[in-house]
Design an enzyme around this catalytic site. Structure first.
Site: not given
Ligand SMILES: Cc1cc2nc3c(=O)[nH]c(=O)nc-3n(C[C@H](O)[C@H](O)[C@H](O)COP(=O)(O)OP(=O)(O)OC[C@H]3O[C@@H](n4cnc5c(N)ncnc54)[C@H](O)[C@@H]3O)c2cc1C
Length: 519
Positions: A15, A44-47, A115, A234, A280, A339, A374
């Site tokens: 992510g 991350s891609a869904w934010a 927000e 959420h 929230r 969320h 948060r």
């Molecule tokens: C629908 C939605 C909307 C959001 N909107 C916002 C926003 O507008 N602004 C904001 O600040 N935050 C938002 N958030 C929160 C934010 O998106 C996340 O907190 C942030 O993207 C986390 O980034 P990350 O890299 O830590 O994890 P992620 O982006 O979740 O990536 C985690 C990665 O780890 C991988 N993984 C999981 N388990 C394993 C494993 N066992 N072994 C290897 N890889 C693994 C996954 O496949 C993924 O590639 C949103 C979240 C959601 C779900």
């Protein structure tokens, strides 16, 4: 178990935290472990909303920090908030240089959304609700062009390996088309960026892979976990029976959309002076109460947005369309869904965990920025800031980079998949016992059920990682005999005072019988 030695830094996850750290580590050779195709499967891609940063000259990092402190309900580390909000602007400029197409005004400034609980419009966005997708696309393109970064797709981590108290590698297995037995990747440094825990709950907005596995993996290796009880729900997941539930971004309420129930009552007006823009957790509990009372809460975008919903919020519009809902004609039914996990692997200001050789960033980590709640759009910001800090600290620990051959995984035998029935039971247990509203009896029942699921999981490492995180969330929630931020105890409905404490817990402590003594 077969073993491979590498001099690459192993990054677990793909992510924002993982990709940004991989880029910041360049030219140091890294190996990114991505269970899905690069860019897919991550929150991350869904934010939708965007990244919080004080970009308007009339705004300030200090105001952003003070909103962060207020939202966190007395448990944010003020120094962490001060430094992270100060760095925010530089990361937006950096992402822009890396090709992220943030919305810009005619004069070149950033278009900013307001927000909930922000005192200023300071969320940098892309086409209304496309922030995560746009940032991810830009970073994936950069990663693909960076020779020092190797990506293994269709591979997941199942455990950590320790030698003499130091993390010395990761157990990885193929997961595309069925799980295989793991092999051990020995590496000089491991960065966990595997996201949060939403998928531990039956109702969640998180992608299916985001279910607390990486936090559990660190906990099973002995790492200290911080603030595990603080899970943000959420308020406006779209209640259309899909798993995961699509999200109706908070920015819609920022644009004036209102919450109504089946009687047409705008119920937030009597709950909080800021109505729909209340913090929230308050909106989530109000929605939860409306759902429980059978009042069918819904988000009405018709007057505030009208057809602008289709052009400015394409992700929401397409989720509604796929679910057979027409937001131009009727309010969108909503429910509170797991969320964001404020808790996670405890890290210091450099991103280092309590275990030597192990770093963590993004939602898997708990840095002290979010406290009990948060502030909207601080999640992506924290991932950026700490990914870079981890890269700097790992780089300093490893010294001058040198070339490393690509890692090739050997053939691995098929392994039994974790039982889907047990996973479903775990998720329902968490929703019922450790959800929006908690009490001692429900948490105690949840812990007993999680212990049974753990014993039935036998050797299925992914499920054991999930139950480890579930144990920590429920134990920390049981121990915190007060309500604070996103953690609400029906049997202790008030905070213990204006300032709270952060919780620090190992899995061994959570499993010790004394954890249940308070019941
Ligand atoms: C629908 C939605 C909307 C959001 N909107 C916002 C926003 O507008 N602004 C904001 O600040 N935050 C938002 N958030 C929160 C934010 O998106 C996340 O907190 C942030 O993207 C986390 O980034 P990350 O890299 O830590 O994890 P992620 O982006 O979740 O990536 C985690 C990665 O780890 C991988 N993984 C999981 N388990 C394993 C494993 N066992 N072994 C290897 N890889 C693994 C996954 O496949 C993924 O590639 C949103 C979240 C959601 C779900």
């Amino acid at each position: 178990m077969q073993r491979i030695d590498t001099t690459r830094v192993v990054i677990v996850g793909a992510g924002l935290g993982a990709l940004y750290a991989a880029l910041k580590l360049a030219p140091h050779p890294v190996l990114v472990i991505s269970p899905e195709r690069l860019g897919a499967g991550a929150s991350s891609a869904w934010a939708q909303g965007g990244v919080a940063a004080a970009m308007d000259p009339a705004d300030s990092a200090e105001a952003h920090a003070s909103d962060t402190l207020r939202a966190g309900a007395g448990t944010v580390d003020p120094e962490v908030a001060r430094r992270v909000t100060k760095e925010a602007r530089a990361h937006i400029l950096d992402l822009t240089d890396l090709g992220t197409p943030f919305d810009r005004s005619a004069t070149g400034g950033y278009v900013l959304s307001r927000e909930a609980a922000h005192s200023f419009a300071r969320v940098v966005r892309i086409r209304g609700d496309q922030a995560g997708a746009g940032i991810t696309r830009a970073l994936v393109a950069q990663v693909r062009e960076t020779p020092s970064i190797q990506v293994l797709e269709g591979v997941m981590a199942t455990g950590l390996h320790l030698e003499a108290g130091q993390v010395s590698g990761v157990e990885v297995a193929r997961c595309a088309g069925g799980l295989t037995a793991p092999c051990l990747l020995r590496a000089p440094a491991v960065l966990l960026a595997g996201g949060g825990s939403g998928g531990l709950y039956a109702l969640t907005t998180n992608p299916p892979r985001i279910r607390g596995e990486v936090i559990g993996m660190a906990a099973r290796a002995g790492a200290v976990i911080a603030d595990a009880e603080f899970v943000q729900f959420h308020p406006t997941a779209i209640a259309c029976g899909r798993d995961p539930a699509p999200l109706a971004t908070e920015a819609l309420r920022g644009e004036g959309a209102i919450l109504v129930n089946r009687h047409g009552e705008r119920f937030m007006a009597s709950v909080h002076p800021d109505a729909e823009l209340a913090p929230r957790d308050i909106v989530a509990r109000a929605i939860f109460a409306q759902t429980r009372a059978g009042n069918v809460p819904a988000l009405d975008t018709r007057t505030a947005l009208g057809t602008r919903l289709l052009t400015d919020f394409p992700a929401v519009a397409s989720a509604c369309h796929a679910a057979g809902l027409d937001p131009l004609r009727e309010p969108i039914p909503v429910a509170a869904a797991a969320h964001y996990h404020m808790g996670g692997i405890a890290t210091d200001a450099r991103g280092a965990t309590s275990l030597p050789g192990l770093w963590a960033c993004g939602e898997a980590a708990s840095t002290g920025l979010h406290g009990a709640n948060r502030l909207a759009s601080n999640g992506l910001l924290e991932a950026l800031v700490y990914a870079r800090r981890c890269a700097i600290d790992i780089g300093a620990a490893l010294g001058t980079p040198s070339d490393a051959p690509e890692v090739k995984l050997p053939e691995l035998a098929p392994a039994a998949l974790p039982c889907p029935t047990l996973i479903g039971r775990l998720r329902q247990t968490m929703t019922d016992g450790a959800g929006v509203i908690r009490d001692a009896a429900g948490l105690t029942r949840a812990l007993a059920d999680i212990a049974e699921i753990t014993s039935e999981a036998q050797a299925a490492a992914p499920l054991l990682n999930m139950t480890a995180t579930a144990t920590l969330i429920a134990t920390a929630a049981l121990r915190r005999e007060e309500s604070r931020g996103a953690h609400f105890r029906a049997d202790f409905p008030a905070p213990s005072g204006p300032e709270g404490h952060r919780s620090l817990l190992t899995l061994a402590e959570a499993r010790a019988p004394r954890a249940l003594e308070t019941t």
